[in-house]
Structures are given as C-alpha cells and as structure tokens.
Design a protein around this motif. Structure first.
Motif, short mmCIF file in Angstrom:
data_model
loop_
_atom_site.label_atom_id
_atom_site.label_comp_id
_atom_site.label_asym_id
_atom_site.label_seq_id
_atom_site.Cartn_x
_atom_site.Cartn_y
_atom_site.Cartn_z
N PRO A 275 68.67 46.50 57.54
CA PRO A 275 68.86 46.56 58.99
C PRO A 275 67.67 47.18 59.72
CG PRO A 275 70.18 48.23 57.90
CD PRO A 275 69.58 47.39 56.82
N ARG B 37 64.54 46.60 59.05
CA ARG B 37 63.41 45.66 58.98
C ARG B 37 62.23 46.22 58.20
NH1 ARG B 37 65.21 46.58 63.49
NH2 ARG B 37 63.37 47.65 64.28
N ARG C 129 59.97 48.92 52.04
CA ARG C 129 60.78 50.08 51.64
C ARG C 129 62.03 49.61 50.87
NH1 ARG C 129 60.43 55.67 51.38
NH2 ARG C 129 62.50 56.35 50.88
N GLU D 289 52.10 43.90 50.99
CA GLU D 289 52.54 45.28 51.13
C GLU D 289 53.59 45.61 50.06
OE1 GLU D 289 54.13 46.31 54.97
OE2 GLU D 289 54.43 48.37 54.30
N VAL E 182 53.09 48.54 47.27
CA VAL E 182 54.00 49.69 47.24
C VAL E 182 54.78 49.73 45.94
CG1 VAL E 182 56.09 50.56 48.30
CG2 VAL E 182 54.17 49.91 49.73
N GLU F 129 59.48 59.46 52.71
CA GLU F 129 58.96 58.55 53.73
C GLU F 129 57.45 58.74 53.86
OE1 GLU F 129 60.61 56.28 54.84
OE2 GLU F 129 62.70 56.87 54.55
N TYR G 196 55.22 56.48 58.71
CA TYR G 196 56.59 56.26 59.18
C TYR G 196 57.12 57.50 59.87
CZ TYR G 196 61.53 55.08 59.04
OH TYR G 196 62.83 54.83 59.39
N LEU H 73 65.52 51.66 65.20
CA LEU H 73 66.75 50.99 65.62
C LEU H 73 67.07 49.89 64.62
CD1 LEU H 73 66.17 50.73 69.47
CD2 LEU H 73 67.64 52.32 68.23
N ALA H 74 68.34 49.77 64.27
CA ALA H 74 68.76 48.70 63.36
C ALA H 74 68.85 47.40 64.14
CB ALA H 74 70.10 49.04 62.73
N THR H 75 68.67 46.29 63.40
CA THR H 75 68.60 45.00 64.08
C THR H 75 69.86 44.73 64.91
OG1 THR H 75 67.36 44.28 62.15
CG2 THR H 75 68.06 42.58 63.69
N ASP H 76 71.04 45.16 64.42
CA ASP H 76 72.25 44.82 65.17
C ASP H 76 72.44 45.72 66.40
OD1 ASP H 76 72.94 47.11 63.91
OD2 ASP H 76 74.37 46.18 62.53
N LYS I 250 57.87 39.27 65.30
CA LYS I 250 58.43 40.34 64.48
C LYS I 250 58.79 41.54 65.35
CE LYS I 250 57.12 42.27 60.09
NZ LYS I 250 55.98 42.60 59.24
N ARG I 251 60.00 41.99 65.23
CA ARG I 251 60.41 43.16 66.01
C ARG I 251 60.02 44.43 65.27
NH1 ARG I 251 63.83 42.09 70.29
NH2 ARG I 251 64.53 39.92 70.37
N GLY I 252 59.51 45.40 66.04
CA GLY I 252 58.99 46.62 65.44
C GLY I 252 60.06 47.68 65.22
N HIS I 253 59.54 48.88 65.01
CA HIS I 253 60.36 50.07 64.74
C HIS I 253 61.55 50.19 65.71
CE1 HIS I 253 60.61 54.17 63.11
NE2 HIS I 253 60.76 54.62 64.35
N ARG I 254 61.30 49.93 66.99
CA ARG I 254 62.33 50.12 68.00
C ARG I 254 62.79 48.78 68.55
NH1 ARG I 254 64.70 54.99 68.88
NH2 ARG I 254 64.55 54.77 71.14
N LEU I 255 62.73 47.75 67.73
CA LEU I 255 63.27 46.43 68.05
C LEU I 255 62.52 45.66 69.12
CD1 LEU I 255 67.13 46.88 67.82
CD2 LEU I 255 65.75 45.26 66.55
N PRO J 236 56.11 53.71 50.92
CA PRO J 236 55.59 52.49 51.55
C PRO J 236 54.85 52.87 52.82
CG PRO J 236 57.89 52.72 52.06
CD PRO J 236 57.52 53.91 51.22
N THR J 237 54.07 51.94 53.32
CA THR J 237 53.17 52.32 54.40
C THR J 237 53.71 52.06 55.80
OG1 THR J 237 52.12 50.20 54.11
CG2 THR J 237 51.06 52.07 53.06
N SER J 238 54.86 51.46 55.96
CA SER J 238 55.31 51.24 57.35
C SER J 238 56.78 51.54 57.50
CB SER J 238 55.02 49.82 57.78
OG SER J 238 55.82 48.94 57.03
#
Lengths: 666, 666
Positions: free
Chosen positions: A588, A590, A594, A634, A638, B31, B35, B46-49, B388-393, B664-666
């Motif tokens: 979830p 993305r 990881r 990646e 990793v 982590e 990250y 934020l999770a995708t949903d 591609k949606r990032g960390h915060r969607l 992992p790196t992201s």
C-alpha cells in the motif's frame, strides 16, 4: 537448435501450444569506444610479458638517473641568495660560497652513505625498502610518504624552474608561466601513460648537453675571473631593488638564523642523490660496482657545477629577481658568454639545456612515484588500484595522481620556484635520515667485513641529514614547511588506517578460506521470480527458472495496483505453471523495493539459499533505459545486500533482433 | 541450524574435515536515511487507498477553481495599457475600455462553449481529453503540450504578479523580486509534494477575500466617479515618463496593429476558464449542473472585475510603470481608498488579497500540470515515471519538473510580468481552439437534442479562440511568442518519438508474452563460477554453486598474474572439488572483463542457458568498497549484456559479524 526440456518435472498443461521465445540472436563483440580511444591515444596495448628491463652502461646510467640531482644546480645558488640578500644585502655574495661548500660537505657524506646502501641492498635500495627491512613497516610508511611528497615537489619545482629558464631567454613567456608549466606536466604525464620506453640513449642527450654547457659556462667564467675579465652585474643589480628591504651589511642582520635559513634553501641541491640506489638492478654487471662509481661521478659533477656557479655568481654580484626571471644562471650565462653572435648562441644553448634537463628531472619522478606507491599498495598501505598496470604496462593510476597533485601545487604557488622550495627538502632529508639510520642498524646487525667503517659513514650521514632536516624544518616552518610537517603524519595515519582495514578484510576473507570451499551446502534452496507484469522479459525469467531444480520455487508480485495484480493472477492461472505458484504481496505504501526486501529477508532466515530472479530488460540506447523506472535495478541492489540472497539478472534484449553488440568498458 | 547436503553428487574427498562458512548473521531492516528524511520533511507516507476526493459545494468549488481565472484581473488592464501608451500616449486611456469589452465578448463565448463541454464531458472535460476523444491521440498531444507550457507560464506570471503586488505595497522588496518569486515557487512546490489536501474551505479565504476587496475598490471607485470625486493620477503620471517614446495621440500611431497588439495582451485575462471543466467530478450532485452555474458565476465575476478596473484606470489615467511596480491596480487602490488611516488599511488589504490569490493561482497549476502530464504518460507520450505517485500520493516528478521550469523562466525574465505575458496566451488559445473544435465535431457526430445550438456556440468559440490565437501569435511573435510557437511542435515531435519507442517496446514485450511463459527451456544449462582468488567470498560462491544442478559446471579464473594462477590451480587440486573443474584463461592484455565476456559468449551460443556466479563482497562502508578495484562489478555488467547469460551475485559480507543492516533507498 533443438530446444528440449529434459528435466522438467511439471510439463505445462496449457491448451495452447507453447510458443518459443525469440531465438538467441547472434552476438557481436566489437571493442568499446573507450578502448579504441585508448589505442589511438596511447598506442596498441602491451602484453604483461613485454615487461622487461634494459641494462645500462655507466654513461647511459648517469644520464638516466642523474637528471634530478644535476638539474638542482640550476636553482640552488639562486635560492641561497634569495634568502640572504633581503637580510644582509651585498654581504650575501660573501656568504654564498661558504654556504655552498657546507652543503657540499653534506653531499659528500650522502654519497659515501649511499655507496654503502648500494653495496648492501643491490636489488632495491630505496629509502622505503631499507627502512622496512631494518625498522619495519610503520617507519617505512614515514620514509615512503616523505619521499612521495618529495616526488610531487620535484615535478613542481623542476617544471617551474624549467619554465623560468624558458622565460629568462624569452621574456614574452613570463606572463604564461603557469599554463606553460601545467602543459609540461600534462605532456610528461601523457608520455608516461604511453609508457614510452625509449632506450637510455635518448635521456643522454639533455643530460650531457647540460653538462657540456655548464662546463663551458664555468670554464669560461673561471678563465675570465683569472684574467680579470669577468663582468660584474651592474645592469642586473636592479634585481636587488625588487626586494622590499635590503639589509646594509653583515653586521646588522646576519644572525646565525639567517645563515641557517639560507643553508636550508641550498638543501634542494642534494635532492635526487638517492635515485641511483633505487635503480641498481638496471646497471650492467657487476651492478653494484658500476652503480657506485656512477654515484661518485654524479656527486662530483653536481659539486663542481654547484660550486662553480656559486663562485661566479658571488664574484659577479648577480642577484635574483623577485619575480624569479631572469634566473641567476641565465644572468651569469648572459654576462659570461657576452653579447656577440657566438655568445648569443651559447647563451640560448645554455637556457635550452637547463630547460631540457629540468623537464627530464620531472620525468624521473613520474617513474619513481608510481613505483614507490605500488610498493606501499603492495604492502596494503595504499589503495590496491595503485598496483595495477594499465594499457601500456605502466602504473597509470599513480601517474595520474602525481600529475594532478603537481598541477595543483603549480596552480597554488603560481609556478614560482621560491614558493615551492620551502616545502621541498623536508621530505628528502626525512627519507635520507631514515634510510641512513636503517643502514647503520643493518651494519650493527650483520657485522659484515668493514662494518665499522660503514657504520661510521652511515651514522655520519644520518646525523648530517637529521641536522639539515632540523634546520630546514625550523627556518622554513613559517614559509610552508609546516604544511609538509603536518601532512606527513596525517598521511601516515591515514595509510595505517587503510592498512588495518585491508588486514581486517584479509583476515576475514582468507582465514581457512580453502577449507570453507568444501563447507556443507545450505539446507534448502528457494527460487523467487520477481514478476512485475507478464511480458516477454518475464517469460524469459520463467524459462530460466524452469531450468533450475530448487526445493521450492514461486513467483512474487509486489502489488501497487490491485486491479493489475488481480489481472496478473488470472493470467497466471491460465498459464498453468503449477511448479511456480504466484504470490501477491500487498504494497500500500508503493515502496516496492522495501516490500521485496522484506519478502526475501523472511526466506533467508534459517539456513536457506535464496535465488532471486530479476527479469532484466537490456535497452539498446541509454535514453531508452531512462524512459523506464529503475525499480527493478533498485530491487536487485537492495535485495542483493541480504546474506544468502543470490540475485540473478535474467537478460532480455529490447529493440534488437538480428545481432547483439556487447562491449566491455575498458 | 542443520546444514546438510542432500543433492550433492560428488562429496568432497578432502582430508580435512569440511569447515562451515560463518553462520548466517541476523538481518536488521531499518528504514533508510533518505526515507526517514522524507518522513520528517513531508510527513508520514500515505497508502494508495487513502486517495480520495472531497465533493465541493458551489461556493467552495468557485474558490478552488476560480483563482487562476479571477486573479488575471489583477494584471490584464495594466498589460493592455503597457502596449498602448508607448504607441498612442494618453489616447490609450480611451482605448482601454473598448478593448476590455472586446475581450469580454471572447470570454462570454468561452463561458458558453465550456458550458457545453461540461455537459457533454462531465467526467474529464480538459482540452486533452476532448481533443483525444474527437480528433485522436496526436492532436491531443498538441492541445496537451500547449496547456502544459501554459501551466508553467501561469506559475511564473502569477508568482511574478504576486511579488509585484507585494513590492508595490512595500517598495523595499523591489530589488528582491527574483529571489522572492523563486521562494514562492519553492514553497508552493514543497506544499504540493507534501500533498497538503486541505479542505476546499482553506482555498475560500484568499479567493473571497480578493472578491470582497475588488468589490470594495470598484464600488468605491464607481461611486466616486458618479459623484465626481474620483482622483486622477497626477502624481503617478510620472509612470508615463519611464517609457522611451510616448506617442502624441490616436491619429499618429494607433494603427489597427497596435490595437490588436494591446488586445492580445488582454488575452491573459481569460486564462483559467477551462479549470472548472477539468474538475466536474469534484462537484456535489448534480455535478454538471453545479459546475455550469459555477462557471457562469466565475465568468461574471471576472468580467465585472476586469471591466471595473479598466473603467477606473481609464478615468484616473493610471499608467503602468516601466519596471512593473507599483502596479496599476495598486495605484488605483491607493487613489480610491485615499491616504487616511482607514484608506491605508483598505489599501494594504487589497495588496494582500491580490498577492494571496495570485499565489493560489500558481498553486492550481501545481495540481493541473502533474495530472495532465500523467495523462500524457499514461498514453505513452511522456516518460512513465510521471504516472508514479510519490510518498504522499502526489505525482512528485511532475511537481518537481514544473517548479524547475517555472523557476528557470523567472530567472531568465527577471520575474517581470510584462516579459512573460507574450509567451502566455499562445498555449491557452491553442488548447481553447482545439477543445472547442473538438466539441463541434462531437455535436456533429452525436447529434443529441439541441446539438445545433451547441454546434453554433462551440464553432463560434473555436473561431473566436482561433482569431485571438492568430492575433497573439502575430503581434507578440517578436516579443517572445516565437519561442512557444517553435517549442510546441518540437515538443510534440519529441513526444511522438517517445511514443513510437514505447509502442515498439510494448509490441516486442507483449506480443504472445503469456504463451511465451511456457516456452521450452534451453537445451543445456552451464554454470560458470568466476574465481579471482580463493577466499571466503569465493567459498560462498562455490557453496552456492553446489546447490545448483546444471548440466555442466566449472570455475573460471582469468589469469593476469601467471604465478598467482598456478598457485590457485594447485590449491584447487587440493580442494578435490571434482564437480567444479577450474579453467585458467590466459589474459596477457590484463583486460579481465573482456576475457570473461569472451569466455561466457562462447558458451551462450547454441541454445545454452549460462549462469555466471560472481562472488560479491559487500562492504560495510562506502570507502571500504572504493579501496578495491571494481573488476567484479565490471565483469557482471559486461557479461550481463549477453543473451542467456544470467549473472548471479553471490553475496559475502565483510566487516560484519553479528547483524547485517540492509536498507532500501526510497
């Protein structure tokens, strides 16, 4: 090409006939662009067994090894005057010859000392080797680092002095001393990368040319002195005026300190004495005897030239200019040879000879520095890459490092000899001291015939070297010597840390390594096929997976998009690959890498061998690759850091059909 | 942990008991630093949903969608005057209102046209979607690229105008317009990367604040006009003087061309009209009806504000300053509200409101640009990474690209509105034209009830838009419009090339991909273990190799140093690993990667699957890795480009004993 599947335990039950993947394309292996460029610039590569050594007769050996030492006479007298004149004015000219003689005493004992070294260490008599042999690895690092800094300075000083010789003859070049000297360094480095191994005769030209010109200069000058025809520098006295404050006479300012300071500047004259001891094996048999007599000839020549020039400069009252050009030797030459057409020719020949031998002196550092660095690296005190021979069998990394360091020094000091001199002698005299002390210890331990005489020579040499070292360190401290005094211990500390790291690694890697090769294999072998989507590259990975015979195999899909994941699962069911069940891992946040890491990590516990298969698309052009996200790479990077996670890249070529071109990069 | 070797066919016959490799260390998965930094800067992921949409009532929707459009009134009148005054002098003030009305006619038809679009395309009515639906993918690229360039310009123009509003109120900031506007862009981009999804109410504050202040300004101004109390700009007339040459009157210079040029500058006023049509699904039900009435309200408000400000400026003879500050709206506000304390408060409130709504307008581009770019990318016309949606969607890549492009524009133009305006309207009117033409075609094809009326409206809209586009293109060409006219086709060409590349790849990857998954496996499986020396990392590779069950297996040593190679061969014999014979490959040119490539290439011919095992040392610190040459990595990279050469990195951890930390790196 018959494609059979002999070991498959679970033949697919698909209703459709299995489709073959594209046939294996023909592979073309041209040379890489970089390699072709190397060939064009540096010439064809040399094979390792082409490494060989020429044996040198004494005259040639003198030419090859003496340039660094002999060329010092071109600037040593000037550097002594440069210290004296601002302090004591014209009285400087009375002090020049005594100080020169004092330095020649040091030179005399150094020659005697190195005669011992050559006899005792006929294969490798450099300061590093002698110190390592007698005092151990750590003191050898000090001696080695001191010498390495000095090789850098030899390049910088010689090239700067060579440029000054050029600018003295042609003042139009005065404004371009920095670019000219940098160009010299680049040229010398390039020639060394090419690994030009000319016969020693080529070196003979500039060396003997210089010796002849110096003989003419000093001979003519002394004759004029005797006949009373020697000109004095009335015109060039203006050089004096460039100094801010000029002392009035010896009684005012000529303290012992000033004299010691001037003496320290003259120390640059004896650099390069050790060169022959490094190269004994290159001499014709009997090596050590030939080397010793060449050493004596070199010392005598240097002594004669240094003293001769000092005598002439002292009598002619030639003072150095503040900016460095014209040089003292140039002014002496101009006055001695006179203004007639014959004199002009001789003068320009003198300047040409000076420039050539100085550039040749810089060149010898390019042979010595990389070799010494490779010794350090071979003992695990410097990065391993310094032991690697390049395209043309030379230690390319060392050459490049030396060139960069010397250019940096030239840029910082504006290619001025007098700014470089204070940094210079510290390193040489450190290594002289350690090497002679090492010899003394050697005599004491071995007690071979005549060891007492050798002992006396080497102890005297060590003490004299140490005194000069102290004098240089104290009087030049604020002029730049502090940098070297600071740098050497820091570098030695760095090298020992490096060494500890290497040793710890070696300990871990090598302890019982041979036995470990027959260690039992892991209890369980799991194969995970990372599947992002069903395409030909995934098909390749599955095809490869099916050639493996693990205990467990499954495909893993990290699900960022649930709809796509469900679609994939459905396709997978249709495939009927019962041996490779598909696992969907919800992701979830993305963070695909990881999630993959966690999946694989959960498998690597408990003595399992995990093979992670990554479908790896290989694009034809760099920008094609950029158009795709690099998640696969990646994941590989990793996951590959996990113990017992063996990441396999299964290649699939995109955009190529008939032939694949693969080129290595070096 | 029981280590058994169930499948080994050839048990080692070593005399020594087999030594186990170090036990598998515990794995810690913290982590990564990157990250954690992301979390600290941007907040928790934020999770995708969590992707959801708020439904907006009409007043909130107006606030959310209208800022771009309404804020144009802050500079549109000024830009018209800026063209007229140098050409016709004070006669400009007579032409301002007629030109404003002409632009309002265009606005009227655009509003009517977009009412049609909203009804017909209630889910996604942007120019890209409408053009794609009616004319196909390629014209959609033109409309899309035109809009994308305009979003960049909206950010630059709005932020520059907002900074001008600030600098008008506080002239001390005049010297810092570039850094201030860049800081605004960075701040807005950062907030968007955080994905701040405030409720629409937050947007309401600046929008309604601006509407109220404009109502007060225009209301008060018109009242003063009626009562005859309206001040005229005697003081600010000096603004005129800053222009190089000022015409004498309408009869001398007011050609049709100047009028058209001024009209083109006013075109910036109608930008942002399309915003509501993009966001219909965000409205409360019935969506399209609410959207249409909001659109009408927005258009009326813009019309009133634009016209009101033009009337006031025309009567007050407020001329723009050459440097851009103080702005016309600021001067009008200062004069209308007067110099009393109450007036001062109102004036500063007006400037604050102007600045806020302009910054908010820039913010809307940060929502629209990444979404539109993701449409392009979804259709394979832009790099995939934009979907591609990032960390915060949010579409982070699009946000960063927009910010960089806008900042570049601000730096080049010195954050001056009048330098940006000529670039501005081209893109908007291109997409208006294409979108309205698309609607006309839509009516013609569908022939739904009232299609003739809709047809008339959209054809008129398209023609008017096209006329404005021509006027802007011709009159602004030399002022900068040429750049956009050049850039859009180049970009469209680039996107189509990109698309062809993607399609070709997809064709190759996806054709019969599912069927290919069950293709027969290769005839033969060869495992090659690359051995540089015998150490624990090689032992690990051998241990792993022995878990595999190929048809053929051997170890390969590329011999650079013959002595080392012979020593290795001897050790290997002692090992007694009869299943893995050692092959020595002579490498006289020291090009290890090339030699490995040739060995592997000779195996990949003829339908073999080759697994190349690379002992892979994993160092704890980056600099530890640097101390070793990277030949292993180079071999892996080069060999991995061969078809059917499956490179497996067998990890061995150096310098860690108890626990291994993998991030992992992201």
């Amino acid at each position: 090409m018959s494609l059979t599947e002999p070991r498959s335990k679970t033949a697919p039950r698909s209703t459709k006939a299995p489709r073959p993947l594209p046939p294996t394309p023909e592979v073309v292996l041209p040379e890489s662009r970089r390699y072709r460029l190397k060939n064009r610039l540096l010439g064809p590569p040399l094979a390792t067994d082409q490494l060989e050594h020429e044996r040198l007769g004494r005259p040639t050996a003198l030419a090859v090894f003496a340039s660094d030492n002999l060329s010092s006479s071109a600037y040593a007298s000037e550097e002594i005057l440069r210290v004296l004149i601002p302090a004591v004015g014209v009285a400087a000219f009375s002090l020049l010859v005594p100080l020169t003689v004092a330095m020649l005493v040091v030179l005399f004992f150094l020659i005697l000392s190195y005669r011992e070294t050559i006899k005792e260490y006929p294969t490798a008599g450099g300061a590093y080797m002698v110190t390592r042999d007698n005092f151990g690895l750590l003191p050898a690092q000090v001696a080695g680092v001191a010498l390495l800094t000095d090789y850098v300075l030899t390049v910088a000083v010689s090239v700067a002095a060579g440029t000054a010789a050029l600018a003295s003859a042609f003042p139009v070049f005065t404004a371009y001393e920095v670019p000219i000297s940098v160009a010299f360094v680049v040229l010398i480095a390039f020639m060394n990368l090419k690994g030009v191994r000319e016969s020693g005769r080529v070196f003979a030209v500039p060396t003997y040319f210089f010796i002849v010109m110096m003989a003419l200069l000093i001979g003519a000058g002394l004759y004029q002195l005797v006949t009373g025809d020697l000109a004095t520098a009335s015109e060039t006295q203006k050089g004096l005026l460039h100094f801010g404050s000029v002392g009035d006479g010896i009684f005012y300012g000529a303290t012992l300190y000033v004299i010691m300071h001037a003496f320290a500047s003259g120390g640059a004259a004896v650099t390069g004495v050790e060169a022959i001891s490094n190269g004994v094996p290159a001499f014709k048999k009997p090596e050590w005897k030939n080397a010793r007599s060449t050493l004596v000839v070199m010392g005598s020549l240097l002594g004669a030239m240094f003293l001769g020039l000092s005598v002439l400069a002292a009598h002619m009252h030639v003072a150095p200019f503040k900016d460095g050009t014209p040089t003292v030797i140039s002014e002496v030459g101009r006055l001695v040879f006179g203004a007639g057409p014959g004199g002009e020719v001789l003068y320009y020949a003198l300047q040409a000879a000076t420039m050539l031998i100085l550039v040749l002196a810089a060149n010898t550092s390019f042979a010595d520095f990389p070799r010494l660095a490779s010794f350090h690296a071979g003992d695990n005190f410097m990065p391993r890459q310094l032991t690697k021979r390049g395209h043309r069998l030379v230690f390319s990394n060392g050459i490049i490092f030396l060139a960069v360091a010397a250019i940096a020094l030239l840029l910082v000091t504006g290619a001025k000899v007098d700014k470089l001199i204070p940094l210079y002698a510290i390193g040489v005299f450190t290594s002289f001291t350690m090497s002679q002390a090492g010899m003394a210890k050697h005599h004491l331990t071995k007690r071979e015939p005549h060891w007492r005489r050798g002992m006396f020579v080497n102890v005297t040499g060590a003490i004299l070297s140490f005194i000069v070292l102290l004098v240089v360190g104290v009087t030049k401290f604020t002029h730049g010597a502090w940098l070297i005094i600071l740098l050497v211990p820091i570098m030695v500390y760095g090298l020992t840390r490096l060494n500890k790291q290497y040793e710890a690694e070696a300990e871990q890697l090598e302890t019982e390594a041979v036995e470990a090769c027959t260690a039992p294999i892991m209890r369980r072998h799991v194969v995970l096929v990372m599947v992002a989507r069903l395409d030909q590259s995934t098909a390749r990975a599955i095809q490869y997976a099916r050639t493996l015979v693990p205990d467990e195999m499954r495909a893993v899909h990290i699900a960022v998009d649930r709809l796509a994941a469900e679609h994939l699962a459905e396709e997978w069911r249709r495939l009927g690959l019962s041996r490779i069940p598909l696992e969907l891992v919800d992701c979830p946040d993305r963070r695909v890498a990881r999630a993959a890491l966690e999946v694989v990590a959960s498998e690597t516990d408990g003595g399992s061998e995990v093979t992670v298969l990554m479908p790896h698309r290989i694009y034809r052009r760099f920008w094609h690759r950029l158009l795709h996200d690099q998640t696969g790479d990646e994941i590989a990077r990793v996951v590959g850091n996990l113990p017992h996670a063996n990441v396999t890249m299964v290649p699939f070529h995109i955009g190529e059909s008939d032939a694949i071109t693969v080129t290595p990069t070096s």
